[in-house]
Write an enzyme that holds these catalytic residues in place. Structure first.
Site, PDB file in Angstrom:
ATOM      1  N   HIS A 127     -11.306 -39.072 -33.073  1.00 34.16           N
ATOM      2  CA  HIS A 127     -10.406 -37.956 -32.773  1.00 34.16           C
ATOM      3  C   HIS A 127     -11.179 -36.653 -32.601  1.00 34.16           C
ATOM      4  O   HIS A 127     -10.775 -35.591 -33.093  1.00 34.16           O
ATOM      5  CB  HIS A 127      -9.338 -37.802 -33.864  1.00 34.16           C
ATOM      6  CG  HIS A 127      -8.519 -39.046 -34.072  1.00 34.16           C
ATOM      7  ND1 HIS A 127      -7.862 -39.668 -33.040  1.00 34.16           N
ATOM      8  CD2 HIS A 127      -8.270 -39.782 -35.176  1.00 34.16           C
ATOM      9  CE1 HIS A 127      -7.229 -40.747 -33.502  1.00 34.16           C
ATOM     10  NE2 HIS A 127      -7.478 -40.844 -34.792  1.00 34.16           N
TER      11      HIS A 127
ATOM     12  N   LYS B 216       0.832  -1.201   0.000  1.00 33.35           N
ATOM     13  CA  LYS B 216       0.000   0.000   0.000  1.00 33.35           C
ATOM     14  C   LYS B 216       0.867   1.252   0.000  1.00 33.35           C
ATOM     15  O   LYS B 216       0.559   2.234  -0.690  1.00 33.35           O
ATOM     16  CB  LYS B 216      -0.918   0.001   1.219  1.00 33.35           C
ATOM     17  CG  LYS B 216      -1.714   1.300   1.364  1.00 33.35           C
ATOM     18  CD  LYS B 216      -2.643   1.277   2.557  1.00 33.35           C
ATOM     19  CE  LYS B 216      -3.396   2.603   2.685  1.00 33.35           C
ATOM     20  NZ  LYS B 216      -4.385   2.594   3.779  1.00 33.35           N
TER      21      LYS B 216
END
Length: 515
Positions: free
Chosen positions: A273, A142
């Site tokens: 597939h 901060k």
């Protein structure tokens, strides 16, 4: 208030669980004349390296207590972290309180995630919920205008360079603060997830039950199936017979089920597939609808269907089972099976027979892993296909039968990997071109697979034709109608080619890529 760009480091607070590179960093700080303030094992490590360290307890005038749960949670520490020295009143208050500021915080948090993943007991996990560490990191981040915060040993070199340059820059401190808040967010998320999982949760993966698979995409790749505890999808399907499932079996089964469930009518999809070899719905008034749908789906490309995965959206009948039993198939999956159908299918010892769970649910989201993260999207599904919303772009309006085939082809095309072209006739695919890197090749592939069946069929394209050449392949093959999203900058060229051939074409206004 003025910006402080270069901030010399005179006093540093170090409290780390990961001691990687700590002694080296401490030595560089000490050589630069930085006062080292530290806690517990961090202080011990620094002293073992021959460095002079001030204990936090000396700063706070309060001993570490409660088995180390309380160490740095004290105004003498946090005032030194949070004082914004751009404000004269903050500097005056620190002086009045006899508190010295910090210009650097080095903190790695307790190893909560690693402890959870180890399968540790709850009481051991709880002790790895860091309180003081995140408070230090948040305070320093901060106050990045005045304090640099380091949460990753990879950034120790940056601090070493800053010492040589006379201090940390505002840009460096802001970047370090951003990384610190990212770390805190991930840490808090892991803790929240553990608590949300209840007392039996030991890791993120242990929300799931795990079953080893035969192998992954290839035989040298290990794989497992992780089942959601309350899931009702392909992962919860009951295996009634056959060999153990592989990774590819489940991928194809999921794709096949998804394709069959795109239709309200009895439908069958044959997958290989993760691409369809054939998709079909039952013809009207069929005596055995699901068996008829399977026959049509298999007829689309019987060569490719060899060794495929079959999904039905209705109970598999004896008639369908007898047809499937004559074709080498890896997996069959359906909501249920007639008893006689199971008996017939079980004669194929290697065939994996899956029954979907009651109340089967499609995935609520599509998730794909990428390096460093995940891609998440809403699933692409057809809830409604309404040809009445399509725009007639070329040729005469289609009759009802042709429009029904176009609607079928548009639904079925969604299950085909892009670039996708699907030819259909009589509620069944007759030729599919998939996964090509240009749409012309997909058109050519679909036409070649359809052969003489291409003449009089309809075509669906999952995205617009960027040029007229793809559509021209279909036109030369005798396709009588086309449905596609439209939206190309060359739509006019495509429309002109289709119009000249006297063929019908509709624009849907939406595409259905599948990658």
């Amino acid at each position: 208030m003025t910006d402080r760009d270069l901030v010399p480091v005179r006093r540093a607070l170090l409290s780390v669980s990961d001691k990687t590179g700590l002694a080296e960093l401490g030595a560089r700080l000490a050589a630069a004349g930085v006062e080292l303030v530290s806690t517990g094992s961090t202080a011990s490590t620094l002293r073992q390296a021959g460095l002079e360290v001030v204990d936090v307890a000396e700063v706070t005038g309060f001993p570490e207590s409660l088995d180390g749960r309380v160490k740095t949670l004290h105004p003498a520490v946090h005032a030194g972290l949070l004082a914004d020295l751009r404000r004269p009143e903050h500097a005056e208050q620190l002086g009045a309180l006899g508190i010295a500021p910090f210009e650097l915080v080095v903190s790695s948090l307790y190893p909560f995630e690693r402890t959870v993943a180890s399968g540790a007991a709850d009481e051991d996990v709880i002790e790895q919920v860091d309180i003081g560490g995140p408070a230090l990191v948040r305070a320093a981040a901060k106050n990045f205008a005045n304090v640099a915060v380091v949460t990753d040993p990879e950034d120790y070199a940056l601090i070493g360079g800053a010492l040589e340059a006379g201090g940390t820059t505002l840009a460096q401190r802001r970047s370090l603060a951003a990384a610190a808040f990212e770390r805190i967010a991930a840490y808090d998320r892991a803790i929240a997830d553990w608590f949300a999982g209840g007392a039996d949760l030991r890791s993120e993966t242990r929300r799931y039950t795990e079953t080893p698979l035969r192998y992954g995409e290839n035989a040298h790749q290990a794989a497992v199936l992780q089942r959601e505890p309350d899931g009702r999808g392909i992962a919860q399907a009951a295996q009634l017979s056959g060999k153990a499932l592989s990774y590819n079996n489940l991928v194809d089964a999921e794709a096949a089920v998804r394709a069959s469930l795109d239709f309200d009518e009895p439908a069958v999809a044959v997958m290989k597939h993760a691409n369809p070899c054939g998709i079909a719905v039952a013809p009207p008034r069929a005596v055995d609808p699901i068996a008829a749908a399977h026959r049509l789906a298999n007829d689309c490309d019987p060569v490719s269907a060899f060794g495929g995965v079959i999904a039905a959206n209705r109970t598999v009948t004896l008639g369908m089972a007898e047809a499937v039993a004559g074709i080498f198939t890896e997996v069959i999956v359906a909501p249920d099976y007639e008893p006689q159908a199971i008996t017939v299918l079980q004669q194929r010892k290697s065939l994996r027979i899956l029954r979907l769970p009651d109340g089967f649910e499609r995935p609520r989201r599509d998730v794909k892993q990428v390096s460093g993260g995940m891609l998440v999207q809403e699933p692409d599904r057809f809830d409604v296909v309404d040809p009445g919303t399509w725009r007639l772009a070329a040729g005469p309006a289609a009759d009802d039968a042709t429009l029904a085939d176009l609607a079928f082809a548009w639904r079925a095309c969604r299950s085909v990997k892009s670039n996708a072209i699907l030819l259909a006739s009589g509620g069944a695919s007759v030729g599919i071109g998939m996964g090509q890197v240009n749409r012309v090749d997909s058109c050519m592939l679909a036409v070649r697979r359809a052969g003489e069946r291409a003449a009089g069929s309809v075509a669906a394209s999952d995205a617009f034709f960027p040029f007229a050449d793809g559509a021209e392949v279909l036109l030369r093959a005798g396709v009588k109608a086309i449905v596609q999203p439209g939206g190309s900058v060359r739509d006019a060229e495509v429309v002109a080619a289709v119009e000249a051939a006297g063929v019908t074409m509709y624009f849907t206004g939406e595409r259905h890529f599948l990658h």
